[in-house]
Design a protein around this motif. Structure first.
Motif, mmCIF file in Angstrom:
data_model
loop_
_atom_site.group_PDB
_atom_site.id
_atom_site.type_symbol
_atom_site.label_atom_id
_atom_site.label_comp_id
_atom_site.label_asym_id
_atom_site.label_seq_id
_atom_site.Cartn_x
_atom_site.Cartn_y
_atom_site.Cartn_z
ATOM 1 N N GLY A 206 0.796 -1.221 0.000
ATOM 2 C CA GLY A 206 0.000 0.000 0.000
ATOM 3 C C GLY A 206 0.826 1.268 0.000
ATOM 4 N N VAL A 207 2.107 1.157 -0.356
ATOM 5 C CA VAL A 207 2.947 2.354 -0.418
ATOM 6 C C VAL A 207 2.452 3.260 -1.544
ATOM 7 N N GLY A 208 2.222 4.529 -1.182
ATOM 8 C CA GLY A 208 1.487 5.406 -2.071
ATOM 9 C C GLY A 208 2.264 5.932 -3.256
ATOM 10 N N ASP A 209 3.515 6.302 -3.035
ATOM 11 C CA ASP A 209 4.266 7.036 -4.057
ATOM 12 C C ASP A 209 5.580 6.315 -4.309
ATOM 13 N N GLY A 210 5.654 5.559 -5.384
ATOM 14 C CA GLY A 210 6.893 4.839 -5.682
ATOM 15 C C GLY A 210 7.430 5.222 -7.033
ATOM 16 N N GLN A 211 8.723 5.510 -7.104
ATOM 17 C CA GLN A 211 9.336 5.817 -8.392
ATOM 18 C C GLN A 211 10.620 5.030 -8.570
ATOM 19 N N ARG A 212 10.797 4.524 -9.777
ATOM 20 C CA ARG A 212 11.956 3.715 -10.111
ATOM 21 C C ARG A 212 12.926 4.509 -10.970
ATOM 22 N N SER A 213 14.219 4.393 -10.652
ATOM 23 C CA SER A 213 15.235 5.053 -11.478
ATOM 24 C C SER A 213 15.245 4.430 -12.869
ATOM 25 N N PRO A 214 15.413 5.256 -13.904
ATOM 26 C CA PRO A 214 15.525 4.706 -15.255
ATOM 27 C C PRO A 214 16.924 4.173 -15.569
ATOM 28 N N VAL A 215 17.882 4.366 -14.649
ATOM 29 C CA VAL A 215 19.277 4.027 -14.961
ATOM 30 C C VAL A 215 19.556 2.543 -14.724
ATOM 31 N N CYS A 216 20.126 1.893 -15.746
ATOM 32 C CA CYS A 216 20.645 0.536 -15.587
ATOM 33 C C CYS A 216 22.148 0.644 -15.344
ATOM 34 N N THR A 217 22.612 0.168 -14.183
ATOM 35 C CA THR A 217 24.030 0.300 -13.833
ATOM 36 C C THR A 217 24.927 -0.443 -14.828
ATOM 37 N N ARG A 218 24.498 -1.619 -15.251
ATOM 38 C CA ARG A 218 25.353 -2.412 -16.141
ATOM 39 C C ARG A 218 25.547 -1.713 -17.480
ATOM 40 N N GLY A 219 24.561 -0.959 -17.877
ATOM 41 C CA GLY A 219 24.644 -0.293 -19.170
ATOM 42 C C GLY A 219 25.139 1.144 -19.100
ATOM 43 N N SER A 220 25.414 1.632 -17.887
ATOM 44 C CA SER A 220 25.786 3.042 -17.735
ATOM 45 C C SER A 220 27.246 3.200 -17.345
ATOM 46 N N GLY A 221 28.012 3.922 -18.153
ATOM 47 C CA GLY A 221 29.402 4.206 -17.824
ATOM 48 C C GLY A 221 29.556 5.192 -16.682
ATOM 49 N N ASP A 222 28.470 5.780 -16.249
ATOM 50 C CA ASP A 222 28.506 6.747 -15.149
ATOM 51 C C ASP A 222 28.228 6.097 -13.794
ATOM 52 N N HIS A 223 28.070 4.770 -13.781
ATOM 53 C CA HIS A 223 27.720 4.067 -12.550
ATOM 54 C C HIS A 223 28.590 2.824 -12.380
ATOM 55 N N PHE A 224 28.809 2.437 -11.118
ATOM 56 C CA PHE A 224 29.523 1.196 -10.844
ATOM 57 C C PHE A 224 28.599 0.002 -11.111
ATOM 58 N N SER A 225 29.155 -1.056 -11.700
ATOM 59 C CA SER A 225 28.386 -2.273 -11.949
ATOM 60 C C SER A 225 29.245 -3.482 -11.613
ATOM 61 N N TYR A 226 28.835 -4.224 -10.618
ATOM 62 C CA TYR A 226 29.580 -5.427 -10.235
ATOM 63 C C TYR A 226 29.539 -6.475 -11.332
ATOM 64 N N ARG A 227 28.381 -6.641 -11.926
ATOM 65 C CA ARG A 227 28.268 -7.682 -12.967
ATOM 66 C C ARG A 227 29.085 -7.342 -14.201
ATOM 67 N N ARG A 228 29.273 -6.081 -14.471
ATOM 68 C CA ARG A 228 30.071 -5.682 -15.622
ATOM 69 C C ARG A 228 31.564 -5.725 -15.316
ATOM 70 N N ASP A 229 31.958 -5.216 -14.131
ATOM 71 C CA ASP A 229 33.380 -4.966 -13.854
ATOM 72 C C ASP A 229 33.979 -5.812 -12.731
ATOM 73 N N ARG A 230 33.142 -6.505 -11.945
ATOM 74 C CA ARG A 230 33.611 -7.314 -10.810
ATOM 75 C C ARG A 230 34.331 -6.479 -9.757
ATOM 76 N N THR A 231 35.584 -6.109 -9.983
ATOM 77 C CA THR A 231 36.263 -5.277 -8.990
ATOM 78 C C THR A 231 35.958 -3.823 -9.318
ATOM 79 N N THR A 232 35.132 -3.220 -8.449
ATOM 80 C CA THR A 232 34.665 -1.865 -8.745
ATOM 81 C C THR A 232 34.197 -1.191 -7.467
ATOM 82 N N GLY A 233 33.744 0.040 -7.572
ATOM 83 C CA GLY A 233 33.301 0.791 -6.407
ATOM 84 C C GLY A 233 31.831 0.560 -6.091
ATOM 85 N N ARG A 234 31.352 1.322 -5.107
ATOM 86 C CA ARG A 234 29.949 1.242 -4.718
ATOM 87 C C ARG A 234 29.317 2.634 -4.764
#
Ligand code: ZN
Length: 242
Positions: A206-234
């Motif tokens: 019953g949570v009233g207001d939910g929004q999901r980020s459009p960003v996929c980490t694996r596909g974004s060079g601006d974000h860390f992705s464990y599945r893409r890079d394994r050793t990476t930041g958070r």
């Protein structure tokens, strides 16, 4: 630095990207995770930079020791010298105290009821989705006076269902618990959409207001992705109430 942020009735939500910090390759630049092999001094500096950018005190942020479980801690201040507990959600009724969640593909979940003054941060990967960490966090918020209908929910950058390939048995196991997480990769193999599962859980609560980020980490060079890079930041997600 802060890739996405918004404020709803005095509840603040912020998600970092990987830029604007001092960490060296392969943690460049704004690694906020203290358990990924990066220089601890760089992580401390990055946490200070991110807090400054958000307008909060770095000593007023509560971090977790995340273990892909379903345990929740209720907090009224930073841990100080106490060991950081192994939990995947923290909940507070303390205004001005920021809660932080670390991710690199898992779903960072930020929740707040601005009226009750109750906030939560949760770490929902595939195991956490199945274990019910988000419903556990919402229940803990309700015990502190939050009303699910008033809760504002934001999920941050995470690996999307088109990229998160899993074995067929694993998809079936997740489907049995959360059908909304059923997915297929863009190359036609079994996949899981953890964020879709999290939002289905929030809807049922019953949570009233939910929004999901459009960003996929694996596909974004601006974000860390464990599945893409394994050793990476958070990356980090932060929530706090005025
Ligand atoms: Zn994707």
């Amino acid at each position: 630095m802060i890739g996405q942020r918004d404020t709803v009735n005095g509840a603040h939500f912020g998600f970092t990207d990987r830029w604007g910090g001092v960490s060296a390759v392969p943690y460049e630049e704004l690694n906020l995770g203290g358990a990924v092999g990066d220089d601890p001094g760089a992580v401390t500096a990055n946490r200070e930079l991110a807090a400054k950018s958000l307008g909060i005190g770095p000593d007023r942020v509560v971090w977790m020791n995340q273990v892909h479980g379903a345990d929740v801690a209720v907090v009224d201040g930073p841990w100080g010298d106490a060991p950081v507990p192994r939990v995947d959600a923290v909940v507070t009724a303390e205004r001005g105290l920021a809660l932080a969640v670390l991710t690199a593909d898992c779903v960072p979940v930020l929740l707040a009821d601005p009226v009750a003054g109750v906030a939560a941060a949760a770490h929902a990967g595939r195991p956490g989705l199945v274990a019910g960490i988000v419903p556990a966090a919402v229940r803990a918020m309700a015990e502190l006076g939050a009303d699910p209908a008033r809760i504002v929910a934001r999920t941050g950058p995470a690996v999307c269902g088109r990229c998160y390939e899993v074995p067929e048995e694993m998809r079936a196991e997740v489907f049995a618990v959360e059908p909304a997480a059923y997915a297929e990769t863009s190359w036609g193999t079994p996949a899981v959409d953890v964020a879709a599962g999290v939002h289905a859980q929030l809807d049922r609560l019953g949570v009233g207001d939910g929004q999901r980020s459009p960003v996929c980490t694996r596909g974004s060079g601006d974000h860390f992705s464990y599945r893409r890079d394994r050793t990476t930041g958070r990356l980090a997600g932060y929530v706090w109430l005025d």
